[in-house]
Write a protein that holds these residues in place. Sequence first.
Motif, PDB file in Angstrom:
ATOM      1  N   ILE A 131       0.831  -1.223   0.000  1.00  0.00           N
ATOM      2  CA  ILE A 131       0.000   0.000   0.000  1.00  0.00           C
ATOM      3  C   ILE A 131       0.861   1.267   0.000  1.00  0.00           C
ATOM      4  CG2 ILE A 131      -2.052  -1.074   1.022  1.00  0.00           C
ATOM      5  CD1 ILE A 131      -1.339   0.459   3.645  1.00  0.00           C
ATOM      6  N   TYR A 132       2.073   1.176   0.529  1.00  0.00           N
ATOM      7  CA  TYR A 132       2.972   2.331   0.450  1.00  0.00           C
ATOM      8  C   TYR A 132       3.291   2.619  -1.022  1.00  0.00           C
ATOM      9  CZ  TYR A 132       4.216   1.883   5.451  1.00  0.00           C
ATOM     10  OH  TYR A 132       4.212   1.831   6.806  1.00  0.00           O
ATOM     11  N   ARG A 188       1.539   1.793  -3.630  1.00  0.00           N
ATOM     12  CA  ARG A 188       0.330   2.296  -4.304  1.00  0.00           C
ATOM     13  C   ARG A 188       0.126   3.784  -4.001  1.00  0.00           C
ATOM     14  NH1 ARG A 188      -4.625  -0.206  -1.733  1.00  0.00           N
ATOM     15  NH2 ARG A 188      -4.293   1.537  -0.319  1.00  0.00           N
ATOM     16  N   GLU A 189       0.250   4.162  -2.753  1.00  0.00           N
ATOM     17  CA  GLU A 189       0.026   5.576  -2.396  1.00  0.00           C
ATOM     18  C   GLU A 189       1.114   6.478  -2.958  1.00  0.00           C
ATOM     19  OE1 GLU A 189      -2.839   6.599  -1.248  1.00  0.00           O
ATOM     20  OE2 GLU A 189      -3.416   4.490  -1.243  1.00  0.00           O
ATOM     21  N   ARG A 224       0.258   7.028  -6.618  1.00  0.00           N
ATOM     22  CA  ARG A 224      -0.864   7.973  -6.724  1.00  0.00           C
ATOM     23  C   ARG A 224      -0.390   9.405  -6.493  1.00  0.00           C
ATOM     24  NH1 ARG A 224      -5.492   4.691  -3.258  1.00  0.00           N
ATOM     25  NH2 ARG A 224      -6.079   3.276  -4.922  1.00  0.00           N
ATOM     26  N   ALA A 225       0.433   9.596  -5.476  1.00  0.00           N
ATOM     27  CA  ALA A 225       0.907  10.957  -5.160  1.00  0.00           C
ATOM     28  C   ALA A 225       1.758  11.509  -6.305  1.00  0.00           C
ATOM     29  CB  ALA A 225       1.702  10.945  -3.852  1.00  0.00           C
ATOM     30  N   THR A 246      -4.606   3.275   4.814  1.00  0.00           N
ATOM     31  CA  THR A 246      -4.332   4.154   3.654  1.00  0.00           C
ATOM     32  C   THR A 246      -3.825   5.507   4.145  1.00  0.00           C
ATOM     33  OG1 THR A 246      -5.983   3.048   2.303  1.00  0.00           O
ATOM     34  CG2 THR A 246      -5.373   5.268   1.627  1.00  0.00           C
ATOM     35  N   GLU A 247      -4.487   6.068   5.147  1.00  0.00           N
ATOM     36  CA  GLU A 247      -4.030   7.365   5.689  1.00  0.00           C
ATOM     37  C   GLU A 247      -2.624   7.244   6.282  1.00  0.00           C
ATOM     38  OE1 GLU A 247      -8.399   9.054   6.978  1.00  0.00           O
ATOM     39  OE2 GLU A 247      -6.759   9.227   8.434  1.00  0.00           O
ATOM     40  N   GLN A 283      -0.289   7.194   3.408  1.00  0.00           N
ATOM     41  CA  GLN A 283      -0.207   8.522   2.771  1.00  0.00           C
ATOM     42  C   GLN A 283       0.717   9.449   3.551  1.00  0.00           C
ATOM     43  OE1 GLN A 283      -4.384   9.362   2.610  1.00  0.00           O
ATOM     44  NE2 GLN A 283      -4.595   8.686   0.480  1.00  0.00           N
ATOM     45  N   VAL A 338       4.241   8.501   2.836  1.00  0.00           N
ATOM     46  CA  VAL A 338       4.584   8.943   1.477  1.00  0.00           C
ATOM     47  C   VAL A 338       4.845  10.454   1.450  1.00  0.00           C
ATOM     48  CG1 VAL A 338       3.482   9.331  -0.788  1.00  0.00           C
ATOM     49  CG2 VAL A 338       3.511   7.035   0.229  1.00  0.00           C
TER      50      VAL A 338
END
Length: 201
Positions: free
Chosen positions: A18-19, A21-22, A25-26, A172-173, A176, A179
Amino acid sequence: MTAPRNITLAVTGASGSIYAREMLRALANDDRVERIHFIASDSALRVFAEEIELCGRNNLAEKLLGSPSTKLRQHVESDIGASIASGSYPVSAMIVLPCSMGTLAAIANGLASNLIQRSADVCLKERRPLVLCVRETPFNRIHLRNMLLANEAGATIFPAIPTLYNHPGNTTEMAQQFVHRVLAHIGLPQPGAYQWGRADE
Ligand SMILES: Cc1cc2nc3c(=O)[nH]c(=O)nc-3n(C[C@H](O)[C@H](O)[C@H](O)COP(=O)(O)O)c2cc1C
């Protein structure tokens, strides 16, 4: 510092899909970033399947992102002839997220035997920012020694350890916020990033 425009994101077989993925996205949403060079190791594919049920290499970056992006260039780990394998290609910074102990060892010892290791080696020799978001617990003496070696060669060891003082509501937060910290470190501070002490200003 001028904003880095050409970023390499390498994903290896440590826990923390998930790191990645985020981060993708960023970078995709950041107008300052013109190009994202994405490489996933074979082991990363296995971890993606385990952690977020994402399978296969085809269009992996797009699948991870959830949509196409003209900024994305996906490379194969074995392609040591890719642009980013040469110092003549102007990569602004490279992030390895998450970074396995295996890839850390290879980078720290200059193996350069696949595209992830070679691109990291190029960043070190060209004195470009290289951020290794290592993930393992506990660390053995070899891991610790390799972190020191990589740091002495110019890499930033940025362990994939989340913060809790910002009270993340979900994973997820949490990812984020991590990230955001990595991106601020390479000169890409993110709008909306949590900042301790902001209320004091
Ligand atoms: C589900 C799963 C989780 C893993 N987590 C870690 C980890 O957190 N850190 C690590 O160093 N290796 C971890 N591994 C082992 C690495 O994937 C393995 O050492 C691999 O050879 C690393 O290769 P790479 O550096 O080319 O990606 C994990 C493997 C699996 C299948």
